[in-house]
Design an enzyme around this catalytic site. Structure first.
Site, PDB file in Angstrom:
ATOM      1  N   GLY A 161       0.789  -1.220   0.000  1.00  0.00           N
ATOM      2  CA  GLY A 161       0.000   0.000   0.000  1.00  0.00           C
ATOM      3  C   GLY A 161       0.824   1.275   0.000  1.00  0.00           C
ATOM      4  N   ASN A 162       0.181   2.346  -0.320  1.00  0.00           N
ATOM      5  CA  ASN A 162       0.827   3.651  -0.258  1.00  0.00           C
ATOM      6  C   ASN A 162      -0.215   4.756  -0.162  1.00  0.00           C
ATOM      7  OD1 ASN A 162       0.438   3.468  -3.343  1.00  0.00           O
ATOM      8  ND2 ASN A 162       2.075   1.993  -2.920  1.00  0.00           N
ATOM      9  N   THR A 203       8.845   3.870  -0.077  1.00  0.00           N
ATOM     10  CA  THR A 203       8.709   2.508  -0.600  1.00  0.00           C
ATOM     11  C   THR A 203       9.146   1.476   0.453  1.00  0.00           C
ATOM     12  OG1 THR A 203       9.209   1.091  -2.500  1.00  0.00           O
ATOM     13  CG2 THR A 203      11.030   2.463  -1.682  1.00  0.00           C
ATOM     14  N   SER A 247       7.093   3.166  -4.840  1.00  0.00           N
ATOM     15  CA  SER A 247       7.320   2.766  -6.236  1.00  0.00           C
ATOM     16  C   SER A 247       6.063   3.016  -7.078  1.00  0.00           C
ATOM     17  CB  SER A 247       7.703   1.283  -6.285  1.00  0.00           C
ATOM     18  OG  SER A 247       6.655   0.507  -5.722  1.00  0.00           O
ATOM     19  N   GLU A 248       4.933   3.265  -6.411  1.00  0.00           N
ATOM     20  CA  GLU A 248       3.670   3.528  -7.115  1.00  0.00           C
ATOM     21  C   GLU A 248       3.377   5.018  -7.222  1.00  0.00           C
ATOM     22  OE1 GLU A 248       2.407   1.268  -8.633  1.00  0.00           O
ATOM     23  OE2 GLU A 248       1.946  -0.536  -7.497  1.00  0.00           O
ATOM     24  N   HIS A 265      -3.884   3.889  -1.600  1.00  0.00           N
ATOM     25  CA  HIS A 265      -3.860   2.609  -2.319  1.00  0.00           C
ATOM     26  C   HIS A 265      -3.605   1.489  -1.321  1.00  0.00           C
ATOM     27  CE1 HIS A 265      -2.678  -0.780  -4.677  1.00  0.00           C
ATOM     28  NE2 HIS A 265      -1.405  -0.677  -4.330  1.00  0.00           N
ATOM     29  N   HIS A 294      -4.650  -3.052  -0.397  1.00  0.00           N
ATOM     30  CA  HIS A 294      -5.091  -4.353  -0.901  1.00  0.00           C
ATOM     31  C   HIS A 294      -6.152  -4.908   0.059  1.00  0.00           C
ATOM     32  CE1 HIS A 294      -0.619  -4.575  -2.391  1.00  0.00           C
ATOM     33  NE2 HIS A 294      -1.333  -3.719  -3.085  1.00  0.00           N
ATOM     34  N   HIS A 340      -4.574  -7.035  -8.266  1.00  0.00           N
ATOM     35  CA  HIS A 340      -3.663  -6.181  -7.508  1.00  0.00           C
ATOM     36  C   HIS A 340      -4.349  -5.609  -6.261  1.00  0.00           C
ATOM     37  CE1 HIS A 340      -0.549  -2.634  -7.789  1.00  0.00           C
ATOM     38  NE2 HIS A 340      -0.824  -2.977  -6.550  1.00  0.00           N
TER      39      HIS A 340
HETATM   40  P1  13P Z   1       5.617   0.619  -2.224  1.00  0.00           P
HETATM   41  O1  13P Z   1       6.164   0.004  -0.971  1.00  0.00           O
HETATM   42  O2  13P Z   1       6.717   0.943  -3.213  1.00  0.00           O
HETATM   43  O3  13P Z   1       4.740   1.809  -1.932  1.00  0.00           O
HETATM   44  O4  13P Z   1       4.694  -0.471  -2.947  1.00  0.00           O
HETATM   45  C1  13P Z   1       3.691  -1.107  -2.202  1.00  0.00           C
HETATM   46  C2  13P Z   1       2.553  -1.623  -3.046  1.00  0.00           C
HETATM   47  O5  13P Z   1       1.499  -1.917  -2.531  1.00  0.00           O
HETATM   48  C3  13P Z   1       2.723  -1.810  -4.488  1.00  0.00           C
HETATM   49  O6  13P Z   1       1.484  -2.145  -5.059  1.00  0.00           O
END
Ligand code: 13P
Length: 274
Positions: free
Chosen positions: A30-31, A46, A75-76, A95, A97, A158
């Protein structure tokens, strides 16, 4: 008195902790990000567990993603920046899951059935963006046509992303998405869900517009609800398998012309039937 940025930093950490405590994420999943008035972006770094996030870990970037401190942003980040570019009204993105919402995304289903009046009022349809490798253009390209017309998206195989005018609205929308997905799955266990009729949906859309919960630009969000009445969806994205078909245990599914052609092509051993 606390500055706007201090409040934003504190709220970002609270939301990271909530995401982890609610099991919307595990490990470093998540982010979360927000856009400050001066255009700087505060983002989670990240590979960091959201349950252990602290303010000193927050990454700061500009709107192009250029780092402005010594933390490496998610990374997102490109996905967050896409949403800020497409939606000037959006100031925060979450974001995660969440298990029920992500189950829809894994099953190839949008959350687009009119089963809950409150969800029509406050969230609208949640379409499913096709799969794209995380952190690449594939993901942002799949999401781009949908961002303008929806306040939350599922990302195939995802997870989910929700956004809003501040962090709490983005979080609330993510929470509503997950709650709706859970109820949809539970109603299946009880024998199937019943959709609200079209006239009830139109009334709800009128109420949400009069109350300012969602504007007319979100009318396309009715596409999944009112597809019988032919409200057009500028995003052009229609889920191929409707959640209600699955929720009601029906054997009937609906396909777009392109999807039907694709299936027929596969059925004749890869020969293109177009
Ligand atoms: P990051 O740790 O780079 O934010 O990525 C986590 C993630 O959920 C990628 O989908």
């Amino acid at each position: 008195m606390e500055s706007t940025e201090q409040t934003a930093r504190r709220d970002l950490i609270r939301i990271c902790h909530l995401m982890y405590e609610r099991s919307y994420v595990v490990s470093s999943d998540g982010n979360v990000s927000l856009r400050l008035d001066d255009g700087r972006i505060l983002a989670t770094p990240t590979m960091t567990c959201k349950g252990r996030m602290t303010e000193d870990l927050i990454a700061v970037t500009d709107l192009e993603g250029k780092s402005l401190n010594d933390r490496k942003a998610s990374s997102e980040l490109a996905m967050h920046l896409l949403i800020y570019r497409e939606r000037s009204d959006v100031k925060a993105v979450c974001h995660a899951h969440p298990p029920h919402g992500t189950a829809f995304a894994v099953a190839g289903l949008a959350i687009d059935q009119p089963i809950l009046s409150e969800v029509i009022l406050t969230l609208g349809c949640v379409p499913l963006a096709s799969y794209g490798t995380p952190s690449t253009n594939e993901l942002t390209d799949a999401m781009q046509p949908l961002v303008k017309h929806h306040n939350a998206l599922l990302m195939a195989n995802h997870g989910a992303v929700a956004y809003g005018s501040d962090l709490w609205q983005a979080w609330d929308r993510l929470e509503t998405l997950e709650h709706t997905a859970k109820i949809a799955i539970l109603s299946r266990v009880l024998g199937g869900s019943r959709n609200l009729p079209a006239d009830a949906i139109e009334k709800l859309i009128n109420v949400r517009e009069a109350a300012g919960y969602l504007g007319e630009s979100a009318r396309c969000q009715a596409c999944g609800y009112l597809h019988e009445t032919q409200l057009s969806c500028p995003s052009g994205d229609r889920p191929s398998v409707r959640a209600a078909d699955v929720a009601n245990g029906a054997s009937k599914i609906s396909l777009t012309r392109e999807e039907l052609v694709e299936l027929l092509s596969q059925a004749v051993n890869g020969h293109d039937v177009r």
